[in-house]
Design an enzyme around this catalytic site. Structure first.
Site, PDB file in Angstrom:
ATOM      1  N   HIS A 259       0.837  -1.184   0.000  1.00 41.29           N
ATOM      2  CA  HIS A 259       0.000   0.000   0.000  1.00 41.29           C
ATOM      3  C   HIS A 259       0.875   1.237   0.000  1.00 41.29           C
ATOM      4  CE1 HIS A 259      -3.292   2.754   0.901  1.00 41.29           C
ATOM      5  NE2 HIS A 259      -4.106   1.769   0.612  1.00 41.29           N
ATOM      6  N   ASP A 310      -8.071  -5.141  -0.375  1.00 41.87           N
ATOM      7  CA  ASP A 310      -8.545  -6.008  -1.448  1.00 41.87           C
ATOM      8  C   ASP A 310      -8.376  -7.494  -1.150  1.00 41.87           C
ATOM      9  OD1 ASP A 310      -9.206  -3.918  -3.374  1.00 41.87           O
ATOM     10  OD2 ASP A 310      -7.052  -3.547  -3.441  1.00 41.87           O
TER      11      ASP A 310
END
Length: 381
Positions: A259, A310
């Site tokens: 991320h 996700d």
């Protein structure tokens, strides 16, 4: 000029909608951990992101009534969806085109007064679940199912997919997933929406642009790729370690990991991981949870990679019997709430977003006409 690739670390706007503070995600000042713990309804979160406050009981009642009234879609939209089922289109492309069509058919699409903006936003928020569910059925040769005014947005979506009221556990899981995906600072799709809004374009155009940005596999499209990966591991001859090593050796990205903002843990992951465990146990699909845990453990211990929102959401949606190529559409169904909040905020800011680029190509080239080239022999042949 100093170059910041991908605008990494660059602050381009001020917001009161959401923030990431000390690895915690806040919606208008409320920690998502607390919102999840209190089983807050997704409709409350939509209101929070638009008005920056938790609605009072009577405010929420009116808001939910407005959303429910706007959920049905016209026969024209259904016909457009039927046409798109005959094409070789990704479902996100279908969603993008259909949301754009809502603006085409809205006679007040260009109106900018407060009441018109509210009606446009309610329509976009409320119709997106209906559009997704209708498309999911139409491409299987089934008729769409109309929404029910007595069901929540999460319950309505699952009902419109199957025609039966969903198990309460599934409804709670769907609601929580929608809450967790509702907004997330200035991510790529939200930034796209704000850039469009900064030009004073209409709301439908802003949301259409945001959907196009979310479609990409480095943003919302990652959750679809996550389940593709889990299927490959489950059906292949390689164990988790061998599969991942080969993937990494080929310099391929492992979707659902890493991320730009979080360096320790995505605060949304723990909630989705818990949901994945509960749902796989309830539906007797435990292999997907255990396989996901193996992937997470190996990449964390060997490569220092952390899962993002996700990764476990893919297993959650699979347990809810949602096709994997619809996963990103579910993301959009939630994130539109944040997009709309940011569009309001950006338009109030009244500042065009217009960054610069650093030119690295050739300079001071001389243009030569054909006659000059002929005289110099440059075009003799």
């Amino acid at each position: 000029m100093e170059v910041h690739k991908g605008l990494d670390g660059v602050v381009v706007s001020e917001t009161k909608i959401s923030s990431i503070v000390e690895n915690q995600l806040l919606f208008a000042g409320y920690n998502i951990d607390d919102l999840v713990a209190e089983n807050v309804q997704f409709e409350e979160v939509i209101y929070l992101l638009w008005y920056l406050k938790i609605p009072a009981a009577h405010e929420l009642e009116v808001f939910k009534r407005d959303l429910a009234a706007a959920m049905p879609i016209s026969d024209t939209i259904i016909t457009c969806l039927k046409i798109q089922t005959r094409q070789n289109l990704h479902p996100m492309s279908v969603l993008r085109s259909t949301i754009s069509l809502l603006g085409v058919f809205d006679p007040q699409a260009e109106a900018t007064d407060e009441q018109s903006a509210y009606q446009q936003s309610i329509a976009l928020q409320a119709k997106m679940p209906t559009i997704i569910a209708a498309y999911a059925r139409l491409r299987k040769g089934l008729d769409p199912i109309a929404p029910r005014a007595d069901l929540s947005m999460a319950a309505n979506f699952l009902y419109m997919l199957t025609g039966a009221e969903a198990d309460p556990l599934f409804v709670a899981a769907m609601n929580q997933a929608l809450v967790l995906h509702a907004d997330h600072d200035l991510n790529a799709s939200t930034f796209t929406a704000r850039v469009c809004a900064s030009t004073l374009s209409d709301i439908y155009s802003c949301i259409t642009g945001a959907i196009g940005s979310l479609k990409g596999p480095l943003h919302g499209g990652a959750n679809e790729r996550v389940f593709d990966m889990l299927r490959e591991i489950d059906s292949g001859d390689l164990d988790v370690e061998e599969y991942l090593n080969q993937k990494l050796d080929r310099k391929e990205k492992v979707m659902g990991f890493g991320h730009r903002v979080y360096k320790t843990e995505d605060p949304r992951k723990k909630h989705l991981k818990k949901l994945a465990k509960e749902l796989t146990s309830y539906t007797q699909k435990e292999q997907w949870y255990f396989l996901s845990c193996q992937v997470e453990q190996y990449l964390k211990e060997k490569k220092g990679l952390i899962p993002n929102v996700d990764f476990y959401s893919a297993t959650v949606y699979h347990c809810l019997a949602i096709d994997s190529d619809l996963f990103t559409l579910i993301f959009a169904m939630s994130r539109v709430s944040g997009w709309l909040g940011h569009i309001y905020e950006q338009k109030k800011e009244d500042c065009l977003i217009r960054p610069r680029s650093h030119y690295i190509g050739p300079k001071h080239l001389a243009y030569r006409t054909k006659n000059e080239e002929l005289r110099s022999g440059g075009m003799e042949g």
